[in-house]
Design an enzyme around this catalytic site. Sequence first.
Site, PDB file in Angstrom:
ATOM      1  N   HIS A  38     -10.489  49.765   4.380  1.00 52.39           N
ATOM      2  CA  HIS A  38     -10.044  49.642   5.769  1.00 52.39           C
ATOM      3  C   HIS A  38     -10.085  50.976   6.534  1.00 52.39           C
ATOM      4  CE1 HIS A  38      -8.946  45.871   4.221  1.00 52.39           C
ATOM      5  NE2 HIS A  38      -7.706  46.120   3.888  1.00 52.39           N
ATOM      6  N   ASP A  67      -5.946  50.642  -2.305  1.00 50.85           N
ATOM      7  CA  ASP A  67      -5.765  49.397  -1.547  1.00 50.85           C
ATOM      8  C   ASP A  67      -6.251  49.536  -0.098  1.00 50.85           C
ATOM      9  OD1 ASP A  67      -4.704  46.722  -1.323  1.00 50.85           O
ATOM     10  OD2 ASP A  67      -3.004  47.549  -0.204  1.00 50.85           O
ATOM     11  N   LYS A 125       3.451  51.575   3.106  1.00 51.78           N
ATOM     12  CA  LYS A 125       4.248  50.350   3.161  1.00 51.78           C
ATOM     13  C   LYS A 125       5.704  50.725   3.437  1.00 51.78           C
ATOM     14  CE  LYS A 125       1.208  47.409   0.698  1.00 51.78           C
ATOM     15  NZ  LYS A 125       0.609  46.724   1.836  1.00 51.78           N
ATOM     16  N   ASP A 167     -14.359  42.974   4.382  1.00 51.90           N
ATOM     17  CA  ASP A 167     -13.257  43.880   4.705  1.00 51.90           C
ATOM     18  C   ASP A 167     -12.644  43.274   5.951  1.00 51.90           C
ATOM     19  OD1 ASP A 167     -11.677  45.835   5.955  1.00 51.90           O
ATOM     20  OD2 ASP A 167     -12.687  47.400   4.832  1.00 51.90           O
ATOM     21  N   HIS A 168     -11.468  42.692   5.811  1.00 50.84           N
ATOM     22  CA  HIS A 168     -10.967  41.891   6.931  1.00 50.84           C
ATOM     23  C   HIS A 168     -10.684  42.733   8.181  1.00 50.84           C
ATOM     24  CE1 HIS A 168      -6.932  43.134   5.637  1.00 50.84           C
ATOM     25  NE2 HIS A 168      -6.520  42.757   6.828  1.00 50.84           N
TER      26      HIS A 168
HETATM   27  C1  BG6 Z   1      -4.930  44.287   2.585  1.00 49.87           C
HETATM   28  C2  BG6 Z   1      -4.114  45.069   1.606  1.00 49.87           C
HETATM   29  O1  BG6 Z   1      -6.292  44.472   2.336  1.00 49.87           O
HETATM   30  O2  BG6 Z   1      -4.625  44.733   3.900  1.00 49.87           O
HETATM   31  C3  BG6 Z   1      -2.636  44.877   1.893  1.00 49.87           C
HETATM   32  O3  BG6 Z   1      -4.407  44.649   0.280  1.00 49.87           O
HETATM   33  C4  BG6 Z   1      -2.332  45.250   3.315  1.00 49.87           C
HETATM   34  O4  BG6 Z   1      -1.845  45.643   0.996  1.00 49.87           O
HETATM   35  C5  BG6 Z   1      -3.275  44.530   4.279  1.00 49.87           C
HETATM   36  O5  BG6 Z   1      -0.999  44.859   3.588  1.00 49.87           O
HETATM   37  C6  BG6 Z   1      -3.108  45.068   5.681  1.00 49.87           C
HETATM   38  O6  BG6 Z   1      -3.822  44.255   6.564  1.00 49.87           O
HETATM   39  P1  BG6 Z   1      -3.362  44.089   8.073  1.00 49.87           P
HETATM   40  O7  BG6 Z   1      -4.416  43.221   8.672  1.00 49.87           O
HETATM   41  O8  BG6 Z   1      -2.002  43.438   8.035  1.00 49.87           O
HETATM   42  O9  BG6 Z   1      -3.319  45.466   8.654  1.00 49.87           O
END
Ligand code: BG6
Length: 514
Positions: free
Chosen positions: A262, A257, A362, A199-200
């Site tokens: 997140h 998503d 978004k 989970d980035h």
């Molecule tokens: C991703 C989603 O995991 O996270 C995207 O699939 C989203 O839709 C993105 O835009 C958001 O990441 P960050 O780091 O830009 O907040």
Amino acid sequence: MAAANVLDVVSAPPARTRPAGPCLMVIFGATGDLTSRKLVPALYNLLRAGLLSDRFAILGASRDSYSDEAFRAMVRQRLTLFATGAVDDEKLQWLLERIFYVGGSFDDPALYTRVADRLAALDQQFQTRGNYFFYFATAPTFFAEITRRLGQSGLLTQADGSWRRVIIEKPFGSDLASARSLNTEIKKVLEENQIYRIDHYLGKETVQNMLAFRFGNGIFEPVWNRRYVQHVQITVAETVGVERRGGYFEHAGTLRDMVPNHMMQLVSLTCMEPPISFSANAVRDEQAKVVHAIQPMKAEDVLSRAVRGQYGDGIIDSQGVTAYRQEPGVAPDSRTETFVALKLFIDNWRWASVPFYLRTGKRMAERHTEIAIQFRRAPFVLFRDTPVEKLHPNYLVIHIAPDEGISLHFSAKIPGPQMRLGGVDMRFNYADYFGTAPNTGYEILLYDCMVGDQTLFQRADMVEAGWSVVDPVLDLWTALPPRDFPNYPAGSWGPHASDELLRRDGAQWRVGGA
Ligand code: BG6
């Protein structure tokens, strides 16, 4: 705030100061967007920081047919586009010499034979001691298949002191049932300690700083509970639309998503109890408990506490942008949501009856990610006989994007003869103190996988708990399709119902709230 001295640097584990050990990385989906935009730039940054082993190489795999040379040329060209800073030619050369490629279809057993052969040769050449990790940067439909076939080819067997790991991208499942079945499937050939579900958000410094902030300071913890906290708002607002991912997004939607993954990470780090140590399982135990404690929503709760939206056309940064339904890969009558707001409760002693308002969308007015803790007001208004009718609430805000830092908002006397109060800010900004280097957020995660630290990766129970939270919403929303889409213009703060969700409780979104 001006740059200041960082008085003490206390290293909490893990100290990411030494190069990772020898290993080979295999990327499935090596010609895709994620590899070019995040993985290769992150590997380059690790190299620049001296955190890659000399005994390291990468094997790219995907359906396209490339020679090693052609693949390297592509990597070089894309790295110039997506690197987070200037690219040093010598370092790039070092990296390119360690990049190899093998083509084939992910469901073809012959691909895995080729992968195994190449790995055996590279292991010899780079002396990587049989340590391999496999990154699944593919469509989610391949996760189980690739794992199964890697297992069949013996590539996941850890023998003679070697290790084998897999990193699995999101989305991990599309609801609770599919996440469970994916867990069951991959656990047939992998132990939990070989599985790194990414989970980035956990790669973001500010998100990790939640642990430092909460558990490295004594002054916040005493007020971090239902006695003092009135409510919590978590906003993840993006200005981007679905870009080239219309096809994926149509099936996913914002709820899937962003929320089970997140948003749940942000909720759990905000609310967890202090772990007994910084070991991976101690931290993840506490995080998982929070998500398990989220009060399950009944159908009537979904109707009153969940808001969905889809953007129409509008204006962002003075530019006209098209509606979601006009995006490539999106149906002209799409019912997919691009905005979600939820009000949740956490049924435990610390948080019972404190509302947690979550919103993400978004094409919103600004890119803005933050966690705002709103504290209860002072018990009574001492300034009754002055022009001050209402005291401003105190907020503690963890800023995650685009600014990174922490601020505390409180009231102060406006200079002058009258007792007038104004809202002011005390602010810590990451860049001022630490001069943060730009990064992709994947650096730490890749490094941690190489050194075998799972703290910042999602365990099976956490992933499933996240899906349990959103499943009732998914069910009801599927049963009752929206009738008012599109219901917010691009460049706004989402549908009115999102403001209404808070207004009913006498609250307001801190940013962009009406
Ligand atoms: C991703 C989603 O995991 O996270 C995207 O699939 C989203 O839709 C993105 O835009 C958001 O990441 P960050 O780091 O830009 O907040």
